[in-house]
Design a protein around this motif. Structure first.
Motif, short mmCIF file in Angstrom:
data_model
loop_
_atom_site.label_atom_id
_atom_site.label_comp_id
_atom_site.label_asym_id
_atom_site.label_seq_id
_atom_site.Cartn_x
_atom_site.Cartn_y
_atom_site.Cartn_z
N ASP A 1 0.84 -1.21 0.00
CA ASP A 1 0.00 0.00 0.00
C ASP A 1 0.87 1.25 0.00
OD1 ASP A 1 -2.26 -1.49 -0.02
OD2 ASP A 1 -2.75 -1.22 2.09
N VAL A 2 0.35 2.29 -0.63
CA VAL A 2 1.00 3.60 -0.61
C VAL A 2 0.30 4.42 0.48
CG1 VAL A 2 1.55 5.68 -1.92
CG2 VAL A 2 1.54 3.45 -3.05
N VAL A 3 1.04 4.77 1.52
CA VAL A 3 0.45 5.41 2.68
C VAL A 3 1.25 6.64 3.05
CG1 VAL A 3 -0.45 3.21 3.56
CG2 VAL A 3 1.79 4.01 4.30
N GLN A 4 0.62 7.45 3.89
CA GLN A 4 1.28 8.60 4.48
C GLN A 4 1.11 8.51 6.00
OE1 GLN A 4 0.07 12.39 2.97
NE2 GLN A 4 1.48 13.55 4.27
N LEU A 5 2.23 8.42 6.69
CA LEU A 5 2.25 8.35 8.15
C LEU A 5 2.92 9.61 8.67
CD1 LEU A 5 3.45 4.64 8.54
CD2 LEU A 5 1.11 5.48 8.45
N GLY A 6 2.11 10.53 9.13
CA GLY A 6 2.66 11.82 9.55
C GLY A 6 3.18 12.57 8.34
N ASP A 7 4.47 12.91 8.34
CA ASP A 7 5.08 13.59 7.21
C ASP A 7 5.85 12.62 6.31
OD1 ASP A 7 6.97 13.02 9.11
OD2 ASP A 7 8.11 14.87 8.81
N LYS A 8 5.74 11.32 6.55
CA LYS A 8 6.43 10.33 5.75
C LYS A 8 5.45 9.70 4.76
CE LYS A 8 10.06 11.08 8.20
NZ LYS A 8 11.15 11.92 7.65
N PHE A 9 5.91 9.62 3.50
CA PHE A 9 5.06 9.13 2.42
C PHE A 9 5.84 8.08 1.64
CE2 PHE A 9 3.53 9.23 -1.95
CZ PHE A 9 2.16 9.16 -1.78
N GLY A 10 5.17 6.97 1.31
CA GLY A 10 5.84 5.93 0.51
C GLY A 10 5.03 4.64 0.50
N ALA A 11 5.61 3.64 -0.19
CA ALA A 11 4.98 2.32 -0.28
C ALA A 11 5.45 1.45 0.89
CB ALA A 11 5.32 1.65 -1.60
N VAL A 12 4.52 0.66 1.45
CA VAL A 12 4.84 -0.20 2.58
C VAL A 12 5.62 -1.41 2.06
CG1 VAL A 12 3.91 -1.58 4.46
CG2 VAL A 12 2.77 0.54 3.77
N GLU A 13 6.84 -1.57 2.53
CA GLU A 13 7.68 -2.69 2.13
C GLU A 13 7.69 -3.83 3.14
OE1 GLU A 13 11.67 -1.55 1.20
OE2 GLU A 13 11.20 -1.32 -0.92
N LYS A 14 7.65 -3.50 4.42
CA LYS A 14 7.78 -4.51 5.46
C LYS A 14 7.01 -4.07 6.69
CE LYS A 14 11.29 -7.10 8.05
NZ LYS A 14 12.76 -7.25 8.31
N ILE B 1 6.95 -0.13 10.90
CA ILE B 1 6.57 -0.15 9.49
C ILE B 1 7.74 0.40 8.69
CG2 ILE B 1 4.89 0.58 7.75
CD1 ILE B 1 2.97 1.18 10.02
N GLN B 2 8.03 -0.22 7.57
CA GLN B 2 9.11 0.24 6.70
C GLN B 2 8.51 0.74 5.39
OE1 GLN B 2 12.81 -2.12 6.47
NE2 GLN B 2 12.60 -2.02 4.24
N LEU B 3 8.77 2.03 5.08
CA LEU B 3 8.26 2.67 3.87
C LEU B 3 9.43 2.99 2.94
CD1 LEU B 3 5.81 5.31 5.44
CD2 LEU B 3 5.29 2.97 4.75
N ARG B 4 9.14 3.02 1.64
CA ARG B 4 10.11 3.44 0.64
C ARG B 4 9.42 4.45 -0.29
NH1 ARG B 4 14.95 1.43 -1.12
NH2 ARG B 4 14.64 -0.50 0.06
N ASP B 5 10.00 5.65 -0.33
CA ASP B 5 9.36 6.69 -1.16
C ASP B 5 9.83 6.59 -2.60
OD1 ASP B 5 11.91 7.67 -1.14
OD2 ASP B 5 11.50 9.35 0.20
N LEU B 6 9.41 7.58 -3.42
CA LEU B 6 9.63 7.48 -4.86
C LEU B 6 11.10 7.54 -5.24
CD1 LEU B 6 8.03 7.21 -7.47
CD2 LEU B 6 8.01 9.70 -7.66
N ASP B 7 11.91 8.27 -4.49
CA ASP B 7 13.34 8.35 -4.82
C ASP B 7 14.17 7.26 -4.15
OD1 ASP B 7 13.25 9.13 -2.22
OD2 ASP B 7 14.24 11.06 -2.50
N GLY B 8 13.51 6.27 -3.52
CA GLY B 8 14.22 5.13 -2.96
C GLY B 8 14.58 5.25 -1.49
N THR B 9 14.25 6.34 -0.86
CA THR B 9 14.58 6.51 0.55
C THR B 9 13.68 5.63 1.40
OG1 THR B 9 15.21 8.80 0.12
CG2 THR B 9 14.84 8.18 2.42
N VAL B 10 14.29 4.92 2.36
CA VAL B 10 13.56 4.01 3.25
C VAL B 10 13.29 4.73 4.56
CG1 VAL B 10 13.62 1.82 4.50
CG2 VAL B 10 14.58 1.98 2.19
N HIS B 11 12.03 4.74 4.98
CA HIS B 11 11.62 5.36 6.23
C HIS B 11 11.11 4.26 7.16
CE1 HIS B 11 11.84 9.28 4.25
NE2 HIS B 11 11.12 8.77 3.27
#
Length: 540
Positions: free
Chosen positions: A365-378, A384-394
């Motif tokens: 899923d593509v989610v926004q948690l607070g100010d972090k935006f990206g696809a849920v990887e793990k 929760i581990q997110l990865r945004d469009l430029d590849g940054t992992v949050h």
């Protein structure tokens, strides 16, 4: 039965040489009076000791036949008396009393006679088959000669009879270990191949339950190693000829190894069984989203792995003699202390469990948690581990999650804010947007991604330099951006063909109006002329 035994003793066969020790030891073994190792040692000692009477008999045969029979009979009677002594020492008084009571009872005595008659008949049949085989192959003379030569060779090296018996036992043990390990590996490979049909039938993974058969092979190696060490220790004890027993405590070691093997088998079967159930459930319930299964399955496996490992460690420690009750009490106190000291960690676990089981988000899923935006990887139970469009992992802990904005839950909307110039006809622009949507839905590539026709909400606002028309298109999850980019491309082409102006940032200078409605003339001079006038003034 007595006649068959008497006929057997008259023949100088290999079995006759072993019978005085072999039969009582086997009887005591069946009655539980001696162990397997003691029985094997007694038989091997009988094999080693039988070579001397055999050689003496052969030598006496060459001198006088009558004396040979007498000496042989005396030797047999002596061996028989020693064997009876062993047998009597191994049988308790209670067993002798039971035997006497059996003989005194008419019915029990008759049953015993019938059993002895059956044994005699079976013995006669075995003797007939054995006689025919030995007559054809001449096994008696060959076997006695080989035994004599082998034992004589070992004794010429200065080895004692007890060590020779232990050496023969060691060789037989090695042979038995090799056969058992080979058979175990063959069975593991066979069962693994037979299980491939079950895997294909229930749509399981190709490697499912393979770890069970791999564990079976390693358990076979472990037991083979235990018996090898035990046989080696027995051989060493016989070699040093000391009263001290250096042999391995086979009972305790084998019991612990068996317990460990059972624990590992149960652990592996539960692990593989649960995974197989999840795979079967996933295949039969195809309506359940794959992303949902990818989210729940790793968590179930992690919890199961932790639980099984904990129980396995507790059982192993208990088998080693460690009292686990104080450990469990200490773990409970430690858990309470950790709960008070790490409240944030506990909050992460509780919040994570609620988010996961309420299905607020899933893997992909593509989610926004607070100010972090990206696809849920793990997703784990804590973060929760997110990865945004430029590849940054949050990495976002569940304790910090207050609002979950899911952009791809069930379906998606792509929102259009179309700006046109104030001079354009709004109805004409809306009609153009509908035609673009119809063409896009008729497209083979993009039509399957759009769920409903374009929804035009109308003229939304009057901006500084444009009229804003709002519309949205309902698409499949994760496809809104692809559909929106293609719609924008076609909209630009259509607006250019129809001369619909798309506003862009610019400024309009307004000089005002006089009372008659006319604008005054603007005093505009070119920069080049101003520069020339300045140069002329400086030259003059």
């Amino acid at each position: 039965m007595r006649s068959s035994i008497r006929n057997t003793l008259k023949r100088p066969s290999v079995m006759r040489l072993f019978m005085p020790v072999f039969a009582p030891l086997m009887l005591l073994l069946l009655m539980g009076q001696v162990s397997y190792a003691q029985a094997v040692t007694g038989v091997t000692e009988a094999v080693a000791g039988s070579s001397q009477p055999l050689s003496g008999t052969e030598g006496s045969d060459s001198d006088s036949g009558t004396g040979t029979k007498g000496e042989s009979t005396e030797g047999n009677s002596t061996e028989g008396s020693s064997t009876e002594g062993r047998n009597t020492e191994g049988i308790s008084d209670q067993q002798l009393n039971d035997l006497i009571s059996t003989l005194e009872n008419e019915e029990q005595r008759q049953q015993l006679i019938e059993q002895l008659q059956l044994m005699a008949q079976a013995n006669e049949e075995d003797e007939k088959s054995l006689d025919s085989l030995t007559d054809v192959l001449n096994i008696e003379s060959a076997g006695s000669g080989l035994a004599s030569d082998f034992v004589g060779l070992l004794q010429s090296w200065g080895l004692s009879e007890s060590f020779i018996g232990a050496l023969i036992s060691f060789g037989l043990t090695l042979l038995l270990i090799g056969v058992c390990v080979f058979a175990n590996n063959w069975l593991a490979v066979l069962f693994n191949r037979r299980l491939s049909k079950v895997r294909s039938r229930f749509h399981l993974d190709k490697q499912r339950f393979r770890s069970v058969f791999l564990l079976q092979r390693w358990v076979g190696y472990l037991f083979g190693l235990i018996f090898l060490v035990y046989a080696s220790s027995r051989l060493f004890t016989a070699y040093i000829e000391d009263d001290t027993d250096y042999s391995l405590p086979l009972g305790s070691v084998f019991g612990f190894a068996l317990t460990l093997a059972v624990i590992m088998f149960v652990w592996t079967l539960i692990w593989e069984g649960v995974n197989a159930f999840l795979e079967v459930f996933e295949h039969k319930n195809r309506r359940v989203k794959e992303s949902r299964l990818k989210t729940i399955t790793p968590i179930i496996r992690n919890v199961l792995l932790f639980t099984l490992s904990l129980f396995a460690i507790m059982v192993i420690l208990s088998e080693l003699g460690v009292d686990i009750l104080p450990l469990m009490a200490g773990a409970g106190v430690l858990g309470i202390a950790i709960g008070f000291g790490a409240q944030t960690l506990v909050k992460d676990f509780i919040t994570g469990a609620m988010v996961i089981f309420e299905d607020l988000l899933q893997i992909g899923d593509v989610v926004q948690l607070g100010d972090k935006f990206g696809a849920v990887e793990k997703i784990t139970i804590r973060k929760i581990q997110l990865r945004d469009l430029d590849g940054t992992v949050h990495t976002v802990p569940f304790g910090d999650v207050t609002i979950v904005s899911n952009l791809t839950k069930d379906f998606s909307y792509y929102l259009f804010n179309v700006g046109v110039a104030y001079r354009e006809n709004v109805d004409e622009v809306m009609q153009c947007l509908r035609e673009i949507d119809e063409e896009l839905r008729a497209d083979e590539q993009f039509g399957r991604l759009i769920l409903e026709p374009l929804e035009i909400l109308g003229l939304d606002q009057f901006a500084d330099s444009a009229l804003i028309i709002k519309a949205r298109s309902k698409t499949l999850p994760h496809e809104k951006w692809n559909v929106g980019r293609e719609f924008n491309r076609r909209m630009k082409i259509a607006f250019d063909e129809r001369n619909i102006e798309i506003p862009f940032p610019h400024q309009t200078l307004y000089f005002g109006e006089d009372k008659s409605g006319k604008a005054p003339a603007a005093n505009i001079r070119l920069l080049s002329e101003a520069a020339n006038n300045a140069d002329e003034e400086q030259s003059s």
